[in-house]
Design a protein around this motif. Sequence first.
Motif, PDB file in Angstrom:
ATOM      1  N   ASP A 286       0.757  -1.207  -0.047  1.00 33.22           N
ATOM      2  CA  ASP A 286       0.133  -0.097   0.223  1.00 33.22           C
ATOM      3  C   ASP A 286       0.839   1.061   0.097  1.00 33.22           C
ATOM      4  O   ASP A 286       0.394   2.164  -0.450  1.00 33.22           O
ATOM      5  N   ASP A 287       1.980   1.064   0.524  1.00 34.67           N
ATOM      6  CA  ASP A 287       3.221   2.309   0.534  1.00 34.67           C
ATOM      7  C   ASP A 287       4.057   2.273  -0.627  1.00 34.67           C
ATOM      8  O   ASP A 287       4.873   3.211  -0.655  1.00 34.67           O
ATOM      9  N   MET A 288       3.923   1.222  -1.479  1.00 34.85           N
ATOM     10  CA  MET A 288       4.766   1.232  -2.866  1.00 34.85           C
ATOM     11  C   MET A 288       4.584   1.851  -3.935  1.00 34.85           C
ATOM     12  O   MET A 288       3.322   1.624  -4.465  1.00 34.85           O
ATOM     13  N   GLU A 289       5.368   2.334  -4.622  1.00 38.02           N
ATOM     14  CA  GLU A 289       5.156   2.740  -6.260  1.00 38.02           C
ATOM     15  C   GLU A 289       6.077   1.967  -7.132  1.00 38.02           C
ATOM     16  O   GLU A 289       7.358   1.677  -6.749  1.00 38.02           O
ATOM     17  N   LEU A 290       5.326   1.161  -8.052  1.00 38.32           N
ATOM     18  CA  LEU A 290       6.123   0.340  -8.857  1.00 38.32           C
ATOM     19  C   LEU A 290       6.896   1.192 -10.024  1.00 38.32           C
ATOM     20  O   LEU A 290       6.417   1.859 -10.415  1.00 38.32           O
ATOM     21  N   VAL A 291       8.070   0.882 -10.178  1.00 36.86           N
ATOM     22  CA  VAL A 291       8.994   1.691 -11.200  1.00 36.86           C
ATOM     23  C   VAL A 291       9.635   0.500 -11.949  1.00 36.86           C
ATOM     24  O   VAL A 291      10.501  -0.582 -11.698  1.00 36.86           O
ATOM     25  N   ASP A 292       9.158   0.592 -13.329  1.00 33.14           N
ATOM     26  CA  ASP A 292       9.844  -0.317 -14.422  1.00 33.14           C
ATOM     27  C   ASP A 292      11.108   0.392 -14.641  1.00 33.14           C
ATOM     28  O   ASP A 292      11.157   1.547 -14.970  1.00 33.14           O
ATOM     29  N   LEU A 293      12.212  -0.483 -14.955  1.00 41.91           N
ATOM     30  CA  LEU A 293      13.698   0.022 -15.205  1.00 41.91           C
ATOM     31  C   LEU A 293      14.127  -0.619 -16.526  1.00 41.91           C
ATOM     32  O   LEU A 293      13.847  -1.897 -16.773  1.00 41.91           O
ATOM     33  N   GLU A 294      14.546   0.113 -17.244  1.00 43.99           N
ATOM     34  CA  GLU A 294      15.133  -0.240 -18.592  1.00 43.99           C
ATOM     35  C   GLU A 294      16.438  -0.959 -18.398  1.00 43.99           C
ATOM     36  O   GLU A 294      17.194  -0.553 -17.191  1.00 43.99           O
ATOM     37  N   ASP A 295      17.035  -1.922 -19.185  1.00 40.61           N
ATOM     38  CA  ASP A 295      18.430  -2.470 -18.718  1.00 40.61           C
ATOM     39  C   ASP A 295      19.480  -1.266 -18.921  1.00 40.61           C
ATOM     40  O   ASP A 295      19.254  -0.734 -19.966  1.00 40.61           O
ATOM     41  N   GLY A 296      20.518  -1.262 -18.148  1.00 37.04           N
ATOM     42  CA  GLY A 296      21.608  -0.491 -18.033  1.00 37.04           C
ATOM     43  C   GLY A 296      21.921   0.053 -16.844  1.00 37.04           C
ATOM     44  O   GLY A 296      21.433  -0.775 -15.769  1.00 37.04           O
ATOM     45  N   ARG A 297      22.453   1.211 -16.461  1.00 35.21           N
ATOM     46  CA  ARG A 297      22.821   1.489 -15.291  1.00 35.21           C
ATOM     47  C   ARG A 297      21.765   2.192 -14.521  1.00 35.21           C
ATOM     48  O   ARG A 297      21.130   3.111 -15.079  1.00 35.21           O
ATOM     49  N   ASP A 298      21.443   1.774 -13.141  1.00 37.26           N
ATOM     50  CA  ASP A 298      20.336   2.482 -12.499  1.00 37.26           C
ATOM     51  C   ASP A 298      21.074   3.679 -11.482  1.00 37.26           C
ATOM     52  O   ASP A 298      21.977   3.387 -10.756  1.00 37.26           O
ATOM     53  N   LYS A 299      20.502   4.930 -11.625  1.00 38.28           N
ATOM     54  CA  LYS A 299      21.212   5.811 -10.933  1.00 38.28           C
ATOM     55  C   LYS A 299      20.828   5.870  -9.313  1.00 38.28           C
ATOM     56  O   LYS A 299      22.121   6.257  -8.816  1.00 38.28           O
ATOM     57  N   ASP A 300      20.112   5.070  -9.020  1.00 39.19           N
ATOM     58  CA  ASP A 300      20.011   5.055  -7.390  1.00 39.19           C
ATOM     59  C   ASP A 300      20.974   4.212  -6.844  1.00 39.19           C
ATOM     60  O   ASP A 300      21.381   4.495  -5.719  1.00 39.19           O
ATOM     61  N   CYS A 301      21.194   3.109  -7.294  1.00 36.23           N
ATOM     62  CA  CYS A 301      22.217   2.041  -7.157  1.00 36.23           C
ATOM     63  C   CYS A 301      23.449   2.290  -7.652  1.00 36.23           C
ATOM     64  O   CYS A 301      24.471   1.489  -7.076  1.00 36.23           O
ATOM     65  N   ASN A 302      23.522   3.121  -8.813  1.00 42.12           N
ATOM     66  CA  ASN A 302      24.991   3.216  -9.306  1.00 42.12           C
ATOM     67  C   ASN A 302      25.284   1.850  -9.797  1.00 42.12           C
ATOM     68  O   ASN A 302      26.681   1.424  -9.861  1.00 42.12           O
ATOM     69  N   LEU A 303      24.381   0.961 -10.151  1.00 49.35           N
ATOM     70  CA  LEU A 303      24.921  -0.523 -10.645  1.00 49.35           C
ATOM     71  C   LEU A 303      24.126  -0.671 -12.003  1.00 49.35           C
ATOM     72  O   LEU A 303      22.961  -0.097 -12.519  1.00 49.35           O
ATOM     73  N   SER A 304      24.805  -1.748 -13.022  1.00 47.69           N
ATOM     74  CA  SER A 304      24.233  -1.981 -14.155  1.00 47.69           C
ATOM     75  C   SER A 304      23.304  -2.986 -13.883  1.00 47.69           C
ATOM     76  O   SER A 304      23.677  -4.201 -13.321  1.00 47.69           O
ATOM     77  N   VAL A 305      22.007  -3.123 -14.403  1.00 47.92           N
ATOM     78  CA  VAL A 305      20.920  -4.094 -14.102  1.00 47.92           C
ATOM     79  C   VAL A 305      20.135  -4.526 -15.341  1.00 47.92           C
ATOM     80  O   VAL A 305      20.282  -3.860 -16.514  1.00 47.92           O
ATOM     81  N   LYS A 306      19.798  -5.548 -15.381  1.00 49.53           N
ATOM     82  CA  LYS A 306      19.078  -6.308 -16.420  1.00 49.53           C
ATOM     83  C   LYS A 306      17.695  -6.948 -15.950  1.00 49.53           C
ATOM     84  O   LYS A 306      17.713  -7.528 -14.769  1.00 49.53           O
ATOM     85  N   ASN A 307      16.639  -6.830 -16.571  1.00 46.42           N
ATOM     86  CA  ASN A 307      15.387  -7.447 -16.102  1.00 46.42           C
ATOM     87  C   ASN A 307      15.079  -6.771 -14.919  1.00 46.42           C
ATOM     88  O   ASN A 307      14.470  -7.640 -13.847  1.00 46.42           O
ATOM     89  N   ALA A 308      15.087  -5.873 -14.582  1.00 47.10           N
ATOM     90  CA  ALA A 308      14.991  -5.055 -13.132  1.00 47.10           C
ATOM     91  C   ALA A 308      13.755  -4.211 -13.121  1.00 47.10           C
ATOM     92  O   ALA A 308      13.163  -3.814 -14.100  1.00 47.10           O
ATOM     93  N   PHE A 309      13.366  -4.113 -11.751  1.00 49.56           N
ATOM     94  CA  PHE A 309      12.339  -3.231 -11.483  1.00 49.56           C
ATOM     95  C   PHE A 309      12.315  -2.767  -9.969  1.00 49.56           C
ATOM     96  O   PHE A 309      13.139  -3.431  -9.277  1.00 49.56           O
ATOM     97  N   LYS A 310      11.710  -1.699  -9.656  1.00 48.15           N
ATOM     98  CA  LYS A 310      11.887  -1.455  -7.963  1.00 48.15           C
ATOM     99  C   LYS A 310      10.564  -0.871  -7.670  1.00 48.15           C
ATOM    100  O   LYS A 310       9.801  -0.460  -8.068  1.00 48.15           O
ATOM    101  N   LEU A 311      10.636  -0.902  -6.403  1.00 47.46           N
ATOM    102  CA  LEU A 311       9.638  -0.505  -5.468  1.00 47.46           C
ATOM    103  C   LEU A 311      10.156   0.560  -4.522  1.00 47.46           C
ATOM    104  O   LEU A 311      10.991   0.564  -3.773  1.00 47.46           O
ATOM    105  N   VAL A 312       9.456   1.762  -4.624  1.00 51.54           N
ATOM    106  CA  VAL A 312       9.901   2.938  -3.981  1.00 51.54           C
ATOM    107  C   VAL A 312       8.670   3.264  -2.983  1.00 51.54           C
ATOM    108  O   VAL A 312       7.550   3.511  -3.171  1.00 51.54           O
ATOM    109  N   SER A 313       9.073   3.445  -1.670  1.00 51.10           N
ATOM    110  CA  SER A 313       8.220   3.672  -0.555  1.00 51.10           C
ATOM    111  C   SER A 313       7.910   5.240  -0.629  1.00 51.10           C
ATOM    112  O   SER A 313       8.624   6.239  -0.796  1.00 51.10           O
ATOM    113  N   ARG A 314       6.603   5.619  -0.525  1.00 47.38           N
ATOM    114  CA  ARG A 314       6.044   6.940  -0.659  1.00 47.38           C
ATOM    115  C   ARG A 314       6.128   7.712   0.389  1.00 47.38           C
ATOM    116  O   ARG A 314       6.138   8.853   0.276  1.00 47.38           O
TER     117      ARG A 314
END
Length: 574
Positions: free
Chosen positions: A427-455
């Motif tokens: 109920d507190d999470m927002e779903l974010v779809d990520l493209e393959d490549g470097r994620d700015k939040d973790c500063n890592l290269s990711v593949k087939n990734a998504f994240k949940l962000v607390s509101r």
Amino acid sequence: MVARREIARFWSLESLHLVSSDGGTEPSALVDDNGSEEDFSYEDLCQASPRYLQPGGEQLAINELISDGNVVCAEALWDHVTMDDQELGFKAGDVIQVLEASNKDWWWGRSEDKEAWFPASFVRLRVNQEELSENSSSTPSEEQDEEASQSRHRHCENKQQMRTNVIREIMDTERVYIKHLRDICEGYIRQCRKHTAMFTVAQLATIFGNIEDIYKFQRKFLKDLEKQYNKEEPHLSEIGSCFLQHQEGFAIYSEYCNNHPGACLELANLMKQGKYRHFFEACRLLQQMIDIAIDGFLLTPVQKICKYPLQLAELLKYTTQEHSDYSSIKAAYEAMKNVACLINERKRKLESIDKIARWQVSIVGWEGLDILDRSSELIHSGELTRITKQGKSQQRMFFLFDHQLVSCKKDLLRRDILYYKGRLDMDDMELVDLEDGRDKDCNLSVKNAFKLVSRTTDEVHLFCAKKQEDKARWLQACADERRRVQEDQELGMEISENQKKLAMLNAQKAGHGKSKGYGGCPVAPPHQGLHPIHQRHVTVPTSVPQQQVFGLAEPKRKPSFFWHTFNRLTPFRK
């Protein structure tokens, strides 16, 4: 043939067999809102052989048709979910061919090329058991115009007769239903209120819910049906408008169905004491009610509301588009189908909470609130890699329920053992779809990734799937979770605290023998051996299916065992 025309009515006919003290039959009467009695004649219903009015009469009719080589079909009132190969699983609305009905509780049938046992109380027999032969006939040539004209005339007459059959079934079952409701209100509730030392006001409210309101509503509904019913030519009756006129009134069934599981629990607790068992039986005899226990009578509103869309669907099938009632029947069918779907969905949810409770008990090191405190359905599960803030990878099993996502770790040696590792509030999470490549939040290269962000805290939870299709399933599952939560809120789909506690208690005691619950729906014991006709099936289920929600079985009775002979199965009576 009388048996063919009346077969759907036999399902309810035994409820008309009211025996008075002098051995005669007692006519039924309904009290209208003004207090006057309105007599209803059951002569049309009782024209069939008297044996069909006895308990089990519909079984005789069905078996006669089957033995004569006729096809007998029934439609499922609600889902039957089973893990037993000996039982036939189906969904609400599915058509089941009945192959044998010797047992009052369990019938043998076929669906989708599988033959197995299924609970008789889960289905409604079709009024018209045979499709018109004209439907499959080839298009006539010019030389056959006269024969084709005669054939169309016969087809029209047959369709009118079939519409008449359905109309009569709707009217007849409605009158019988009113009799059931009156018996509950006058035979049980009125007597209970006189015995204040045995029942509190709260107990009666729990057991009977708003059934008196349903009785009042159904009397008005039946009055309007009677006004629209054409006794001389039933096929001309226009009853669709009655359903539409009372469409909002049927909403009271939602409250009753929500209350029914609690009613079953309260009644089961009382039935542990002999004085209550004797009291309810005395009420039944005093009211001259049929030989069905109180829990069976309290089930009738749940069965009735699920039967309406099946009746209207069959009526629509035999109503031509030129008929003045066609558009109203079509709209009424859609309206009643939505009501029944809501109830069936609730039943399915309640069935799932037992499985969820057993799952939680199997998790090692569970912490915090029970999963059932907030959730009632498992939506998706699978393995994901979780990336921590420090950039470390953690392989975890995730279970997505409504409102929360639970993470577990598999045991290194025994992969079937899971350890609790935490949960997220969806109920507190927002779903974010990520493209393959470097994620700015973790500063890592990711593949087939998504994240949940607390509101509320902006905390980020990063997940990676092994394959693109796995990621797509998780994204869809998260969207489904939000949609189902919203639907549950709009529809008022809530599970009672008592039902949740009972599910957890059963799960915790599952390994210690008996489980507590509604007596009418016991855990299935080992099946009894049997050698039936033509060796078509091996065993008869000895208990009702585990529908702990509505107690969807016949009242608590001993299992029926059978002696096998070369010609038939004969019930071994108690």
